[in-house]
Design a protein around this motif. Sequence first.
Motif, PDB file in Angstrom:
ATOM      1  N   VAL A  94       3.917  14.245  13.844  1.00 29.98           N
ATOM      2  CA  VAL A  94       2.551  14.527  14.310  1.00 29.98           C
ATOM      3  C   VAL A  94       2.274  16.015  14.124  1.00 29.98           C
ATOM      4  O   VAL A  94       1.222  16.418  13.619  1.00 29.98           O
ATOM      5  N   ASP A  95       3.247  16.827  14.522  1.00 31.49           N
ATOM      6  CA  ASP A  95       3.090  18.279  14.401  1.00 31.49           C
ATOM      7  C   ASP A  95       2.868  18.685  12.942  1.00 31.49           C
ATOM      8  O   ASP A  95       1.997  19.506  12.636  1.00 31.49           O
TER       9      ASP A  95
ATOM     10  N   ARG B 283      -3.033  11.491   5.100  1.00 37.22           N
ATOM     11  CA  ARG B 283      -3.245  10.063   5.250  1.00 37.22           C
ATOM     12  C   ARG B 283      -1.989   9.452   5.858  1.00 37.22           C
ATOM     13  O   ARG B 283      -0.880   9.925   5.607  1.00 37.22           O
ATOM     14  N   VAL B 284      -2.173   8.415   6.668  1.00 39.22           N
ATOM     15  CA  VAL B 284      -1.050   7.758   7.338  1.00 39.22           C
ATOM     16  C   VAL B 284      -0.972   6.314   6.849  1.00 39.22           C
ATOM     17  O   VAL B 284      -1.957   5.579   6.945  1.00 39.22           O
TER      18      VAL B 284
ATOM     19  N   ASP C  51       7.912   3.267  11.478  1.00 44.62           N
ATOM     20  CA  ASP C  51       6.578   3.824  11.303  1.00 44.62           C
ATOM     21  C   ASP C  51       6.727   5.320  11.038  1.00 44.62           C
ATOM     22  O   ASP C  51       7.792   5.904  11.209  1.00 44.62           O
TER      23      ASP C  51
ATOM     24  N   MET D 233       4.817   7.900  12.395  1.00 45.43           N
ATOM     25  CA  MET D 233       4.410   8.856  13.420  1.00 45.43           C
ATOM     26  C   MET D 233       5.198   8.679  14.721  1.00 45.43           C
ATOM     27  O   MET D 233       4.761   9.105  15.790  1.00 45.43           O
TER      28      MET D 233
ATOM     29  N   ARG E 280       1.597  16.874  10.586  1.00 44.89           N
ATOM     30  CA  ARG E 280       0.259  16.455  10.173  1.00 44.89           C
ATOM     31  C   ARG E 280      -0.804  17.439  10.682  1.00 44.89           C
ATOM     32  O   ARG E 280      -1.722  17.809   9.941  1.00 44.89           O
ATOM     33  N   LEU E 281      -0.663  17.876  11.932  1.00 43.71           N
ATOM     34  CA  LEU E 281      -1.647  18.802  12.502  1.00 43.71           C
ATOM     35  C   LEU E 281      -1.641  20.141  11.758  1.00 43.71           C
ATOM     36  O   LEU E 281      -2.695  20.723  11.487  1.00 43.71           O
TER      37      LEU E 281
ATOM     38  N   THR F  27      -7.415  17.763  17.441  1.00 42.42           N
ATOM     39  CA  THR F  27      -7.562  17.854  15.975  1.00 42.42           C
ATOM     40  C   THR F  27      -8.015  16.540  15.353  1.00 42.42           C
ATOM     41  O   THR F  27      -8.903  16.511  14.497  1.00 42.42           O
TER      42      THR F  27
ATOM     43  N   HIS G 194       1.091   3.072   7.703  1.00 42.07           N
ATOM     44  CA  HIS G 194       1.976   2.624   8.777  1.00 42.07           C
ATOM     45  C   HIS G 194       3.131   1.764   8.261  1.00 42.07           C
ATOM     46  O   HIS G 194       3.044   1.156   7.201  1.00 42.07           O
ATOM     47  N   GLY G 195       4.174   1.720   9.061  1.00 39.73           N
ATOM     48  CA  GLY G 195       5.312   0.855   8.754  1.00 39.73           C
ATOM     49  C   GLY G 195       5.626  -0.030   9.942  1.00 39.73           C
ATOM     50  O   GLY G 195       5.179   0.217  11.066  1.00 39.73           O
TER      51      GLY G 195
ATOM     52  N   ARG H 226      -3.074  -5.630   0.488  1.00 39.18           N
ATOM     53  CA  ARG H 226      -1.967  -4.714   0.219  1.00 39.18           C
ATOM     54  C   ARG H 226      -1.308  -4.195   1.494  1.00 39.18           C
ATOM     55  O   ARG H 226      -0.431  -3.320   1.432  1.00 39.18           O
TER      56      ARG H 226
ATOM     57  N   GLU I  81       0.823  -1.207   0.000  1.00 42.52           N
ATOM     58  CA  GLU I  81       0.000   0.000   0.000  1.00 42.52           C
ATOM     59  C   GLU I  81       0.865   1.269   0.000  1.00 42.52           C
ATOM     60  O   GLU I  81       0.577   2.234  -0.713  1.00 42.52           O
TER      61      GLU I  81
ATOM     62  N   VAL J  46       2.771  -4.814  10.135  1.00 42.72           N
ATOM     63  CA  VAL J  46       2.329  -3.678  10.938  1.00 42.72           C
ATOM     64  C   VAL J  46       1.351  -4.172  12.002  1.00 42.72           C
ATOM     65  O   VAL J  46       0.482  -4.997  11.728  1.00 42.72           O
TER      66      VAL J  46
ATOM     67  N   ARG K 113       3.950   1.490  -1.088  1.00 41.10           N
ATOM     68  CA  ARG K 113       4.631   1.578  -2.376  1.00 41.10           C
ATOM     69  C   ARG K 113       3.707   2.179  -3.433  1.00 41.10           C
ATOM     70  O   ARG K 113       4.124   3.015  -4.237  1.00 41.10           O
ATOM     71  N   GLU K 114       2.461   1.757  -3.419  1.00 42.65           N
ATOM     72  CA  GLU K 114       1.505   2.274  -4.405  1.00 42.65           C
ATOM     73  C   GLU K 114       1.208   3.755  -4.166  1.00 42.65           C
ATOM     74  O   GLU K 114       1.068   4.532  -5.122  1.00 42.65           O
TER      75      GLU K 114
ATOM     76  N   ILE L  43      -3.521  19.667   8.484  1.00 43.83           N
ATOM     77  CA  ILE L  43      -4.977  19.624   8.673  1.00 43.83           C
ATOM     78  C   ILE L  43      -5.518  21.036   8.920  1.00 43.83           C
ATOM     79  O   ILE L  43      -6.560  21.427   8.387  1.00 43.83           O
TER      80      ILE L  43
ATOM     81  N   ILE M 160       1.784  18.310  22.550  1.00 43.77           N
ATOM     82  CA  ILE M 160       1.497  17.919  21.164  1.00 43.77           C
ATOM     83  C   ILE M 160       0.467  16.781  21.117  1.00 43.77           C
ATOM     84  O   ILE M 160      -0.349  16.683  20.192  1.00 43.77           O
TER      85      ILE M 160
END
Lengths: 259, 259
Positions: A93-94, A107-108, A85, A87, A96-97, B245, A110-111, B13, A18, B112, A20-21, A100, B238
């Motif tokens: 996180v900062d 979008r997140v 990962d 986050m 991303r906020l 948020t 994960h790893g 995926r 996901e 994950v 990679r895509e 927004i 944070i």
Amino acid sequence: MLTFIGLGLYDERSITVEGREALADADRAVAEFYTSHLIGTSVEKLSTYHDIDIDVRDRAGVEQHPDDILDAAEDEHVAFLTAGDTMISTTHVDLRLRAIERGIDTRVIHGVTAQTAASGLTGLQNYRFGKAVTLPFPYAHGADGVPASVIESIEANRERGLHTVVYLDIKAERGEYMTADAAAGMLADDWADVLAVAVARAGSPEPTVAADRLSALAGRDFGDPLHLLVVPGDLHHIESDALATLGEASAELLAENER
Amino acid sequence: MLTFIGLGLYDERSITVEGREALADADRAVAEFYTSHLIGTSVEKLSTYHDIDIDVRDRAGVEQHPDDILDAAEDEHVAFLTAGDTMISTTHVDLRLRAIERGIDTRVIHGVTAQTAASGLTGLQNYRFGKAVTLPFPYAHGADGVPASVIESIEANRERGLHTVVYLDIKAERGEYMTADAAAGMLADDWADVLAVAVARAGSPEPTVAADRLSALAGRDFGDPLHLLVVPGDLHHIESDALATLGEASAELLAENER
């Protein structure tokens, strides 16, 4: 659009399908490798593999000057890449906020994390880990030895029978990675006879797992980075078997930790 | 050869590229979905996507009768598939140890985990989580309400200012998944006014994050499974911003948890 993608632990194939895509769909990619680092690849290889230019930022380039990342994400699909990962760091996180707040879709993806690998490779059960700690280089925290907060967290976990993941300091920009033997040596000042597990190259095809007393681990060489340590709490039967088979711990040492 | 592959959290995926390649290289695939489950796909879709037959085992077929898996792995490359990470269950650790005992090469390809997603989606920092707990269906632990061990673990974490991931019971074979609102209702008996965070469909393209008092979360509907809860400890600045948020927590409620 700003997509945060965790690259996983080792090389360009540690990303999810996901992820990679999503990266293939991005107009541009920004990465930071100062909080963690992929040992099994390089920025050039990542760039070739994913067929996208990667703009690698240092700490100031993410924390103090994120505006051009956000500007770009208003009109284009920007992928923000990190090892492990995505986050793990408050900085992300900062970011991303802030996105927004500016009305940018985020979008997140994960790893795989070192925490997951520490549990999976050692056979120590995921739900029996307490709070994790990071052991800093002495020069980085400005005093000799192990910070009191690290000792206290490991002790508080052990009192509850819980395992502790000890992340080891990384100064990727200086090419410095604390080794498990060095970390074991620091912890052995207080806990020479305590059982610990060294994990080297988690997520790679050839990880190393070694379970022994901290004083013994301090005298060994676990090869290439990245390394981490686990300080187990009480061991269930299957955990004890796992440390014997996977980490070659002695029966005598394991008996001290079984409950 | 026996390769343990974590499929990640959501659909076909969610696997890593490395995992996908290892599965393409396997002669046969065995899977269990009783400890966890991929909500965004089916065994048929997985099988088509990876172009391999998947032999799905129930609990007895893995725990009590693993011999044919091990027999096959002596001559062929067998992939053992699970949702999330691959070593979450003691059963899988046990299977790996049996394989090693028989001289079979093993390899672990991580996936994950819900723990990673719980941290990543809420903005709560990974290293500030204590021991995780699982909330069982009342019928499954043979008593009404919340087991004392769950309450004690959350309290012990909160005393140290740490967050707790509360995994919710899954009876995949019966199609029963505890919802976050049901879990919040159970915990609200003791902690009606306590802040918690519901996370639904972690790892999917459309996860939901909602932060509110347990009594309020108990009255909401978070849609399709899988769900989990997080009970935060003290909030850093944070983290508090993130819950406002991302989870729409009220300023008043967050102020009670800031330190």
